[in-house]
Design an enzyme around this catalytic site. Structure first.
Site, PDB file in Angstrom:
ATOM      1  CB  SER A 167      -2.278  -2.602   1.358  1.00  0.00           C
ATOM      2  OG  SER A 167      -1.426  -3.473   2.048  1.00  0.00           O
ATOM      3  N   GLY A 185       0.826  -1.211   0.000  1.00  0.00           N
ATOM      4  CA  GLY A 185       0.000   0.000   0.000  1.00  0.00           C
ATOM      5  C   GLY A 185       0.856   1.255   0.000  1.00  0.00           C
ATOM      6  CD  GLN A 224      -6.831   0.101   7.684  1.00  0.00           C
ATOM      7  OE1 GLN A 224      -7.696  -0.696   8.061  1.00  0.00           O
ATOM      8  NE2 GLN A 224      -5.561  -0.073   7.949  1.00  0.00           N
ATOM      9  CG  HIS A 250      -0.719  -6.362   4.891  1.00  0.00           C
ATOM     10  ND1 HIS A 250      -0.752  -6.046   6.228  1.00  0.00           N
ATOM     11  CD2 HIS A 250      -0.227  -5.280   4.260  1.00  0.00           C
ATOM     12  CE1 HIS A 250      -0.273  -4.812   6.391  1.00  0.00           C
ATOM     13  NE2 HIS A 250       0.044  -4.329   5.210  1.00  0.00           N
ATOM     14  CB  THR A 273      10.631 -10.109 -12.099  1.00  0.00           C
ATOM     15  OG1 THR A 273      11.749  -9.861 -12.963  1.00  0.00           O
ATOM     16  CG2 THR A 273      10.017 -11.455 -12.434  1.00  0.00           C
ATOM     17  CG  ASN A 289      -4.543   4.166   9.522  1.00  0.00           C
ATOM     18  OD1 ASN A 289      -4.908   5.183   8.933  1.00  0.00           O
ATOM     19  ND2 ASN A 289      -3.398   4.098  10.141  1.00  0.00           N
ATOM     20  CB  CYS A 336       3.527   6.998  18.504  1.00  0.00           C
ATOM     21  SG  CYS A 336       4.352   7.159  16.940  1.00  0.00           S
TER      22      CYS A 336
END
Ligand code: PLP
Length: 389
Positions: A204, A75, A184, A206, A242, A156, A330
């Site tokens: 993204s 992402g 998200q 995952h 590739t 997110n 954080c």
């Protein structure tokens, strides 16, 4: 877990497990079908077919042409390519970019670099207390030299869904390319690029049950984009390298699975989330929801606690077999508080006590019950311990 209890994973905004059907779709390309899609022989052609079939599957879900899909490595790369690629390709027309103050760092830091090293100017729009961008503010920020608008689809940290269609209409009326970070949103919201009126859209894998390390950037035909990775002519010269064939097959399968299931799954997860929120807030009266009540991602619950640090709570939950997060990398008092919470005007004393529970396809009501039984007494214990120090 050692005590025989199941581990409960409630951190799907951070990452998701790989779906068994995705693993199955990827398996041949880790095995005998290992060719390079650029090779002319049969093994190469088999791999080429896998990439192009995946591209078609993705395009169908986004309602676009297959040639408008670029496969990337994540992402962050999709966001970087969209922003830097459009900025560099259009710099002779202008150097002004509009984005919001609650974007992911993949967008914010790219904007900062463009400002510090390449002479661009970025307007970071303020948000309201729910983390929402006002489309009127977007219209008000447009200048003759604006060459890109980038506003995320859903946040997110706090799950806020942005009014993309309204912003897209404004961008189109001014003929300015409009990018959205839909990382998200992908598992739950509509991704039709024409309805959203977006010209670039980042995904993204995952975040929706494909592996980490694969992404997608949709680029509308006619959008000027300078490639960031140069080399081979892959992806119509928009992204050299590739192809990662198994992961491309995986992300396409994952997108197909979530597209098929998103309506029912969205309803199911919203119900579970509402149960979790209602009962936790009844037991922890000082908890304050962050983000909106309604226009938020299904299965996304975030809130703050006054005067407590998330770190201790997350460690206590982990000991009880529950994986959750603070919503931002954080958490420690030594770090900067979340830029998203600060932009939403959350008091500093609450920023370090931010918690996020994000549900996914394997979660059940039993998982919700475990959190409800675990979290309130844990918070009471931590408060008492703090009081004796
Ligand atoms: N954008 C948003 C909104 C995200 O939540 C994330 C990941 O947390 C990213 C971009 C970056 O995606 P990736 O981890 O694939 O680089």
């Amino acid at each position: 877990m050692k005590d025989g209890r199941k581990m409960i994973y409630l951190d799907h905004s951070a990452t998701t497990p790989v779906h068994p059907r995705v693993r199955e779709a990827m398996a041949p390309y880790f095995g005998d079908s290992y060719g390079n899609p650029s090779s002319l022989h049969r093994l190469g052609q088999r791999a080429h077919r896998a990439v192009e079939d995946s591209r078609k599957q993705v395009a169908e879900i986004l309602g676009c042409h297959a040639g408008e899909i670029v496969f990337t490595s994540c992402g962050s790369e999709s966001d970087n390519l969209a922003i830097r690629g459009v900025a560099f390709a259009n710099k002779s027309r202008g150097r002004h970019i509009i984005t919001s103050s609650v974007e992911h760092h993949a967008v914010l830091y790219t904007g900062e670099q463009l400002e510090q090293h390449f002479g661009f100017e970025v307007t970071y729009l303020a948000v309201d207390r729910d983390g929402r961008v006002n489309p009127d503010d977007v219209a008000g920020a447009i200048r003759p030299d604006t060459i890109l608008i980038s506003v995320m689809y859903a946040n997110n940290e706090v799950g806020t869904i942005q009014p993309l269609r309204e912003i897209g209409t404004i961008a189109r009326a001014h003929d300015i390319p409009f990018h959205t970070d839909a990382v998200q949103a992908a598992a739950y919201l509509d991704l039709n690029v024409d309805e959203l009126q977006v010209d670039l859209l980042s995904l993204s894998g995952h975040k929706f049950y494909a592996p980490k390390g694969v992404g997608i950037l949709y680029v509308r035909r006619g959008t000027r984009l300078l490639p960031m990775l140069t080399g081979g002519g892959q992806e119509q010269n928009r992204r050299a390298g590739t192809h990662n064939v198994p992961y491309i097959a995986g992300i396409a399968k994952a997108l197909q699975i979530v597209a098929e299931e998103k309506e029912a799954e969205g309803r199911r997860l919203s119900l579970l989330r509402d149960q979790l929120a209602g009962r936790l807030f009844a037991a922890i009266p000082e908890a304050r929801l962050t983000g909106p009540q309604d226009a938020r991602l299904p299965g996304h619950l975030s809130f703050t606690l006054e005067g407590l640090e998330a770190e201790g709570i997350l460690m206590g939950l982990d000991l009880a077999g529950i994986c959750a997060s603070s919503g931002s990398a954080c958490t420690s008092g030594a770090s900067e508080p979340s830029h998203v919470l600060r932009a939403m005007d959350v008091p500093l004393s609450r920023c370090y006590g931010a918690l996020r529970f994000t549900l996914g396809y394997q979660n059940t009501m039993q998982d919700v019950e475990r959190v409800i039984a675990t979290l309130p007494p844990l918070i009471r214990r931590l408060k008492e311990a703090g009081g004796h120090q």
